[in-house]
Design an enzyme around this catalytic site. Structure first.
Site, mmCIF file in Angstrom:
data_model
loop_
_atom_site.group_PDB
_atom_site.id
_atom_site.type_symbol
_atom_site.label_atom_id
_atom_site.label_comp_id
_atom_site.label_asym_id
_atom_site.label_seq_id
_atom_site.Cartn_x
_atom_site.Cartn_y
_atom_site.Cartn_z
ATOM 1 N N HIS A 179 -10.546 -2.991 -3.943
ATOM 2 C CA HIS A 179 -9.815 -3.458 -2.767
ATOM 3 C C HIS A 179 -8.298 -3.508 -2.966
ATOM 4 O O HIS A 179 -7.559 -3.685 -2.009
ATOM 5 C CB HIS A 179 -10.294 -4.856 -2.353
ATOM 6 C CG HIS A 179 -9.785 -5.941 -3.244
ATOM 7 N ND1 HIS A 179 -10.383 -6.250 -4.425
ATOM 8 C CD2 HIS A 179 -8.711 -6.760 -3.129
ATOM 9 C CE1 HIS A 179 -9.711 -7.232 -5.008
ATOM 10 N NE2 HIS A 179 -8.682 -7.565 -4.251
HETATM 11 C C1 UD1 Z 1 -6.080 -10.337 -0.646
HETATM 12 C C2 UD1 Z 1 -5.103 -10.666 -1.773
HETATM 13 C C3 UD1 Z 1 -5.652 -10.185 -3.109
HETATM 14 C C4 UD1 Z 1 -7.061 -10.726 -3.326
HETATM 15 C C5 UD1 Z 1 -7.931 -10.342 -2.136
HETATM 16 C C6 UD1 Z 1 -9.338 -10.872 -2.267
HETATM 17 C C7 UD1 Z 1 -2.734 -10.706 -1.124
HETATM 18 C C8 UD1 Z 1 -1.441 -9.994 -1.213
HETATM 19 N N1 UD1 Z 1 -3.816 -10.029 -1.570
HETATM 20 O O1 UD1 Z 1 -6.140 -8.924 -0.551
HETATM 21 O O2 UD1 Z 1 -4.815 -10.649 -4.138
HETATM 22 O O3 UD1 Z 1 -7.588 -10.159 -4.519
HETATM 23 O O4 UD1 Z 1 -7.347 -10.878 -0.948
HETATM 24 O O5 UD1 Z 1 -10.203 -10.230 -1.368
HETATM 25 O O6 UD1 Z 1 -2.784 -11.824 -0.667
HETATM 26 N N2 UD1 Z 1 -9.208 -7.602 6.626
HETATM 27 C C9 UD1 Z 1 -10.202 -7.710 7.573
HETATM 28 N N3 UD1 Z 1 -10.912 -8.867 7.631
HETATM 29 C C10 UD1 Z 1 -10.663 -9.912 6.788
HETATM 30 C C11 UD1 Z 1 -9.645 -9.787 5.842
HETATM 31 C C12 UD1 Z 1 -8.923 -8.630 5.763
HETATM 32 O O7 UD1 Z 1 -10.469 -6.794 8.338
HETATM 33 O O8 UD1 Z 1 -11.366 -10.930 6.899
HETATM 34 C C13 UD1 Z 1 -8.467 -6.328 6.531
HETATM 35 C C14 UD1 Z 1 -7.244 -6.258 7.377
HETATM 36 O O9 UD1 Z 1 -7.171 -4.989 7.927
HETATM 37 C C15 UD1 Z 1 -6.098 -6.418 6.393
HETATM 38 C C16 UD1 Z 1 -6.680 -5.851 5.108
HETATM 39 O O10 UD1 Z 1 -8.083 -6.118 5.175
HETATM 40 O O11 UD1 Z 1 -4.948 -5.769 6.807
HETATM 41 C C17 UD1 Z 1 -6.120 -6.491 3.874
HETATM 42 O O12 UD1 Z 1 -6.269 -7.908 3.933
HETATM 43 P P1 UD1 Z 1 -5.213 -8.877 3.235
HETATM 44 O O13 UD1 Z 1 -5.578 -10.280 3.447
HETATM 45 O O14 UD1 Z 1 -3.833 -8.504 3.634
HETATM 46 O O15 UD1 Z 1 -5.320 -8.538 1.700
HETATM 47 P P2 UD1 Z 1 -6.594 -8.228 0.819
HETATM 48 O O16 UD1 Z 1 -6.631 -6.783 0.574
HETATM 49 O O17 UD1 Z 1 -7.834 -8.861 1.339
#
Ligand code: UD1
Length: 385
Positions: free
Chosen positions: A221
């Site tokens: 991820h």
């Molecule tokens: C975040 C953390 C990472 C951690 C991970 C655990 C930061 C910078 N990164 O990464 O350190 O290891 O969480 O999983 O804080 N999205 C959804 N649904 C959700 C959550 C996310 O669709 O419930 C999608 C969205 O399109 C979003 C993308 O995933 O843009 C990334 O989500 P984000 O919270 O920005 O970071 P993670 O990759 O989850």
């Protein structure tokens, strides 16, 4: 879980010193599970605030339900966005909650944007910050997580380090006061739910039509992997080869990666939605090898004696590499396939207390209790100037 700014009315702890805990992303729910119970055990009132960074049912709600976490007092509904937009919205909403609730201490976990936002909102209001999982370093500042953890450590008054290496990292940056080696709160959670995960394993493996030690458990991820097309292509190549040359691959797909897999043929790879905690533990326990870029899963594999191949160029959990239970593969397909084929758990294993004794949360709660008792006195470390 309802979204919006406030879930419950203002907490009725007016005369007590309340700890305000900020969570928002999946691994933080797992860490908070152990510590919330320990805070209750120490008689410390806690108010949980969920930033809403993770919001899907299977990225958030399922963890609160299954891990029996207290319902957040506030759900800020921030959701996804660029780093600046997401972090700014969190700081704005957290600041308002902290001004209303006037906590004695703000507790943050790990290295996500929710962590940094909680710490920044608090320090600007002169509220001391406690950081759980302090001192970890990848020494790679292009990772958002590295920036988040370095900045958070430098504005925290209490720093709870999971390993000796983390304590040394803090010391080498001049942070000694308020730093405590406590062990790993994720290890506490893993131990307390180990039986439940074991009991579920048979049904879960059956569901995926795999046998113990005859499949590969994969997660990816990290932005450094998903957002770099060349790296991503190499990883997909490697995963296809691992499924053909090593064993079937089970891959719960993080929302960040879902869109990148559309239209791609992944024959021999079982793609599934993100898994709840017990299911993931059961797979980590029974896999022949774990392939991952997650920090948490590298450790969980080691808790259960499963070798791990890390799909990054470095790791914060350096002890596991030194013990030979975790090998760093980067995104090089040949290296990933070779390490997956040769993965084994060395006889020497890992030291029994590498991540503590399963009581890290109690140690953290004890330090917080003593800090709150002395808050406002000469003995209490003050928030950094
Ligand atoms: C975040 C953390 C990472 C951690 C991970 C655990 C930061 C910078 N990164 O990464 O350190 O290891 O969480 O999983 O804080 N999205 C959804 N649904 C959700 C959550 C996310 O669709 O419930 C999608 C969205 O399109 C979003 C993308 O995933 O843009 C990334 O989500 P984000 O919270 O920005 O970071 P993670 O990759 O989850």
């Amino acid at each position: 879980m309802p979204k919006g700014t406030k879930v419950k009315s203002k907490a009725s702890h007016s005369s007590e010193k309340v700890v305000l805990t900020v969570v928002g992303a999946r691994p933080q729910f797992i860490k908070a599970c152990a510590l919330s119970k320990a805070l209750v055990g120490s008689g410390i009132p806690e108010m949980i605030v969920h930033t809403g960074q993770h919001y899907d049912l299977n990225m958030s709600d399922v963890f609160f339900q299954k891990l029996d976490l207290p319902t957040p007092a506030y759900h800020l509904g921030v959701g996804s966005g660029t780093h600046g937009k997401q972090t700014a919205a969190m700081i704005d909403r957290l600041e308002r909650v902290m001004m209303d609730e006037k906590p004695a201490l703000v507790l943050v976990y790990g290295d996500t944007n929710s962590t940094l936002s909680g710490a920044l909102a608090a320090i600007k209001l002169h509220i001391p910050v406690a950081h759980v999982e302090a001192g970890l370093r990848s020494f790679n500042r292009s990772m958002p997580e590295e920036v988040n953890r370095v900045l958070t450590d430098h504005i925290s008054s209490l720093l709870f380090a999971p390993t000796k290496a983390a304590v040394q990292n803090l010391a080498s940056e001049g942070i000694v006061r308020g730093a405590h080696l406590v062990g790993d709160v994720m290890y506490d959670t893993a131990i307390s739910f180990r039986r439940t995960s074991q009991h579920l394993a048979f049904a879960i493996l059956n569901n995926f039509s795999v046998s113990p030690k005859a499949f590969v458990y994969l997660t990816i991820h990290r932005a450094e992997n998903t957002d770099n097309p060349e790296r991503w292509r190499c990883l997909l190549d490697a995963i296809g080869r691992v499924s053909r040359e090593v064993a079937p691959v089970i891959w719960p797909v993080h929302p960040r990666t879902r869109v990148l897999l559309q239209g791609i043929d992944m024959d021999g790879v079982v793609l599934t939605d993100p898994l709840p905690y017990f299911e993931s533990q059961a797979l980590a326990m029974n896999a022949r090898v774990v392939l991952t870029d997650s920090g948490g899963l590298q450790k969980e594999a080691a808790f259960y004696g499963t070798p791990c191949v890390t799909l990054r160029d470095e790791t914060e959990w350096v002890e596991l590499v030194c013990c030979g239970v975790n090998r760093i593969a980067g995104a090089d397909p040949d290296r990933i396939v070779d390490l997956a084929k040769g993965a084994h758990w060395p006889e020497s294993g890992i030291p029994a207390d590498l991540y503590g004794t399963g009581h890290a949360s109690e140690l953290v709660a004890g330090h917080i209790q003593s800090y709150l008792m002395h808050a406002g006195t000469e003995e209490a470390p003050k928030p950094p100037e």
